[in-house]
Design a protein around this motif. Structure first.
Motif, PDB file in Angstrom:
ATOM      1  N   ALA A 146       0.828  -1.208   0.000  1.00 33.35           N
ATOM      2  CA  ALA A 146       0.000   0.000   0.000  1.00 33.35           C
ATOM      3  C   ALA A 146       0.860   1.255   0.000  1.00 33.35           C
ATOM      4  O   ALA A 146       0.597   2.208  -0.758  1.00 33.35           O
ATOM      5  N   ILE A 147       1.911   1.270   0.831  1.00 37.78           N
ATOM      6  CA  ILE A 147       2.809   2.434   0.850  1.00 37.78           C
ATOM      7  C   ILE A 147       3.500   2.589  -0.503  1.00 37.78           C
ATOM      8  O   ILE A 147       3.634   3.699  -1.036  1.00 37.78           O
ATOM      9  N   TYR A 148       3.933   1.474  -1.066  1.00 32.28           N
ATOM     10  CA  TYR A 148       4.613   1.483  -2.357  1.00 32.28           C
ATOM     11  C   TYR A 148       3.706   2.053  -3.444  1.00 32.28           C
ATOM     12  O   TYR A 148       4.110   2.912  -4.242  1.00 32.28           O
ATOM     13  N   LEU A 149       2.456   1.573  -3.473  1.00 39.19           N
ATOM     14  CA  LEU A 149       1.507   2.025  -4.495  1.00 39.19           C
ATOM     15  C   LEU A 149       1.151   3.491  -4.303  1.00 39.19           C
ATOM     16  O   LEU A 149       1.072   4.255  -5.281  1.00 39.19           O
ATOM     17  N   LEU A 150       0.938   3.922  -3.050  1.00 37.52           N
ATOM     18  CA  LEU A 150       0.621   5.320  -2.797  1.00 37.52           C
ATOM     19  C   LEU A 150       1.771   6.231  -3.211  1.00 37.52           C
ATOM     20  O   LEU A 150       1.541   7.330  -3.744  1.00 37.52           O
ATOM     21  N   LEU A 151       3.007   5.794  -2.982  1.00 35.05           N
ATOM     22  CA  LEU A 151       4.159   6.594  -3.392  1.00 35.05           C
ATOM     23  C   LEU A 151       4.205   6.743  -4.908  1.00 35.05           C
ATOM     24  O   LEU A 151       4.464   7.848  -5.421  1.00 35.05           O
ATOM     25  N   MET A 152       3.943   5.664  -5.634  1.00 33.66           N
ATOM     26  CA  MET A 152       3.948   5.745  -7.097  1.00 33.66           C
ATOM     27  C   MET A 152       2.842   6.676  -7.590  1.00 33.66           C
ATOM     28  O   MET A 152       3.058   7.515  -8.470  1.00 33.66           O
ATOM     29  N   VAL A 153       1.629   6.553  -7.009  1.00 36.09           N
ATOM     30  CA  VAL A 153       0.521   7.424  -7.410  1.00 36.09           C
ATOM     31  C   VAL A 153       0.845   8.877  -7.088  1.00 36.09           C
ATOM     32  O   VAL A 153       0.576   9.790  -7.886  1.00 36.09           O
ATOM     33  N   SER A 154       1.429   9.108  -5.916  1.00 33.03           N
ATOM     34  CA  SER A 154       1.775  10.471  -5.526  1.00 33.03           C
ATOM     35  C   SER A 154       2.786  11.089  -6.484  1.00 33.03           C
ATOM     36  O   SER A 154       2.635  12.246  -6.912  1.00 33.03           O
ATOM     37  N   LEU A 155       3.814  10.333  -6.846  1.00 28.01           N
ATOM     38  CA  LEU A 155       4.831  10.864  -7.756  1.00 28.01           C
ATOM     39  C   LEU A 155       4.261  11.114  -9.148  1.00 28.01           C
ATOM     40  O   LEU A 155       4.542  12.150  -9.763  1.00 28.01           O
ATOM     41  N   VAL A 156       3.457  10.176  -9.635  1.00 32.76           N
ATOM     42  CA  VAL A 156       2.863  10.361 -10.966  1.00 32.76           C
ATOM     43  C   VAL A 156       1.947  11.578 -10.966  1.00 32.76           C
ATOM     44  O   VAL A 156       1.984  12.421 -11.871  1.00 32.76           O
TER      45      VAL A 156
END
Length: 527
Positions: free
Chosen positions: A92-102
């Motif tokens: 979840a943290i990994y996915l949220l970080l990717m969404v945040s950066l994109v």
């Protein structure tokens, strides 16, 4: 007179409130501060992965941890402490970080693209308010100014006003923002590459002696790891044979080693000269040569005269390839008359292989890794090897727990050293003969589809970091006023100490005869 009450404010509709709530949280998620906090959270979430043993790396260590901490381990297992990198909370943290950066980078890409295509902003009416401002003689030439700025790769825009004022606006340093965006984009590439590698990659390590063959399945690997989306049916089908292995040594250390291998896949065969950093590629899978060592060949003859020949790989202990290993014979002393194995008559040997033994020094361990005078230092044990309990154990040593419990008894009190062709005899009438030494290669078979993505991210990072750190964004204006005066001005968009010097150099080229003002000398304090 009747007072009219104002109607109560109408509450927004639920759908509008939901859109407002989602928009507010989306802006919060895609802010750079949130991305940095998520990156910190990801680093903190990875700490348990280096603190506790992971099943994907070593299932044996996880089993040992359960045995050592029977009360704590089940609770940690419920929290995915032994599968951190595939846990829901880490994902979840990994996915949220990717969404945040994109979500943070894509709007900035659009803004930057528009800025690159837009005209350079005009100078303010009062250019004297800018950090750099000069008034020059009327001799400044417009054509010369444009040529100088173009030669120095400034992006320019020319404006002519109705009153005759002509302004050249120049800008330089957009590569700084381009590098900044490339740097942040590289983080997305790396995150995607690591995620793809974690889900779809696999590897297997195999020790393979000369003239031996192995096929690509999990049962034949000494060690392996599979991604979350990989199972045994996903592995490509091929078999590989180590035809020849050669190692070169200089001054007591290896300088080079290579191997000749043959392989078969899908009915096709081939040969390859395998070297370090030059892997063999089979169906998108790379076979690397990562090490080498020695295999001891021995023949065991039990008390009934039955023989067993064993080719046992040894694990190097130092650069001189002094190696440790073990020979285990759980089927020793099989009585051919009764058809039964004698109770507690299993035989095992702890051994040290010395490639070059020098008996003149009185020391067992040698300093030369070449096979000049190989010997085996053997300690024999008779009893129960402990192989029947089903617990995994090292192939390089006899089970110490069995020795400590007394289930295995040392056959004699001394370590016996034998050379090639020599025989060690045990008190029960059995014997072990040292037949010779073979070489083996350590192969690693790896498939990592995320590797090219991570490499692309690393290249983007380097390509973006240099301009982001080295380039300075600044603007420069030249204005020809209707009264004949000429003004130049400059504005620094980042911290840049050389703005005045650069603008003075430009002004001097554009307006011949211009002399930049000299800094006033520092008078210091007077008494």
């Amino acid at each position: 007179m009747t007072a009219t009450l104002a109607p109560p404010p109408r509450k927004p509709k639920p759908a509008k409130r939901l859109r407002s709530f989602a928009r507010r949280w989306w802006h919060q998620l895609t802010s750079m501060r949130t991305a940095l906090l998520l990156l910190l959270a990801l680093a903190l979430a990875a700490i348990p992965g280096s603190t506790f043993p992971q099943r994907s790396i070593s299932a044996v260590e996880v089993t040992d941890y359960f045995a050592e901490h029977p009360d704590l381990a089940p609770w940690l297992d419920r929290l995915w402490a032994f599968d951190v990198y595939t846990s829901p909370w880490f994902s979840a943290i990994y996915l949220l970080l990717m969404v945040s950066l994109v979500g943070c980078i894509i709007p900035r890409l659009g803004v930057h693209w528009k800025a690159l295509r837009a005209k350079v902003p005009d100078a303010p009416k009062r250019m004297s308010i800018l950090p750099y401002h000069r008034e020059v003689a009327p001799g400044a030439n417009q054509s010369l100014a444009r040529a100088v700025l173009k030669q120095r790769r400034w992006r320019t825009t020319v404006r002519e006003a109705e009153d005759g004022t002509v302004t050249i606006a120049a800008e330089k340093g957009q590569l700084r923002e381009t590098g900044n965006l490339l740097f942040h984009t590289s983080i997305i590439f790396m995150l995607v590459g690591v995620a793809v590698g974690s889900l779809m990659s696999w590897y297997g390590n195999r020790i393979l002696s000369e003239d031996k063959t192995y096929c690509n399945n999990l049962q034949q690997y000494d060690e392996y790891g599979l991604g979350a989306w990989v199972d045994e049916t996903s592995l490509p089908q091929f078999c590989l044979t180590l035809d020849d292995f050669d190692a070169e040594f200089t001054n007591g250390g290896p300088t080079a080693y290579d191997a000749d291998v043959s392989y078969e896949t899908g009915g096709e065969t081939g040969d390859y000269h395998l070297e370090v950093n030059y892997p063999l590629n089979i169906d998108g899978t790379n076979v690397f040569l990562i090490g080498h060592g020695y295999t001891a060949v021995v023949t065991y003859t039990d008390r009934y005269g039955q023989t067993q020949t064993l080719h046992q790989e040894f694990l190097a202990m130092d650069a001189a390839l002094n190696s440790e290993g073990a020979f285990k014979f759980p089927d020793a002393n099989y009585n051919p008359e009764t058809g039964a194995v004698d109770d507690d008559a299993e035989v095992g040997f702890d051994a040290v292989l010395v490639p070059t033994y020098d008996d003149s020094t009185g020391m067992l361990i040698g300093s030369d890794p070449e096979l000049n005078n190989p010997v085996l230092a053997l300690t024999a044990y008779i009893g129960d090897l402990g192989l029947a309990d089903g617990r995994p154990e090292s192939v390089y040593s006899v089970n110490e727990a069995q020795i400590a419990s007394g289930a295995l008894q040392q056959d004699n009190d001394e370590v016996e050293v034998i050379g090639v062709g020599d025989t060690m005899r045990l008190t029960d009438g059995s014997s072990l003969t040292f037949d010779g030494v073979e070489q083996y290669a350590v192969l690693q078979v790896r498939h990592d589809p995320g590797g090219p993505i991570v490499l692309a991210g690393a290249l983007l990072l380097l390509g973006g970091l240099l301009p982001a750190l080295a380039v300075r964004r600044r603007r420069y204006w030249i204005r020809w006023n209707p009264d004949g005066t000429v003004e130049t001005a400059g504005l620094n968009r980042n911290d840049y100490d050389g703005l005045d010097e650069e603008c003075d150099a430009l002004t001097a080229e554009i307006a011949p005869g211009f002399e930049p003002p000299q800094p006033e000398p520092d008078q210091g304090s007077k008494p």
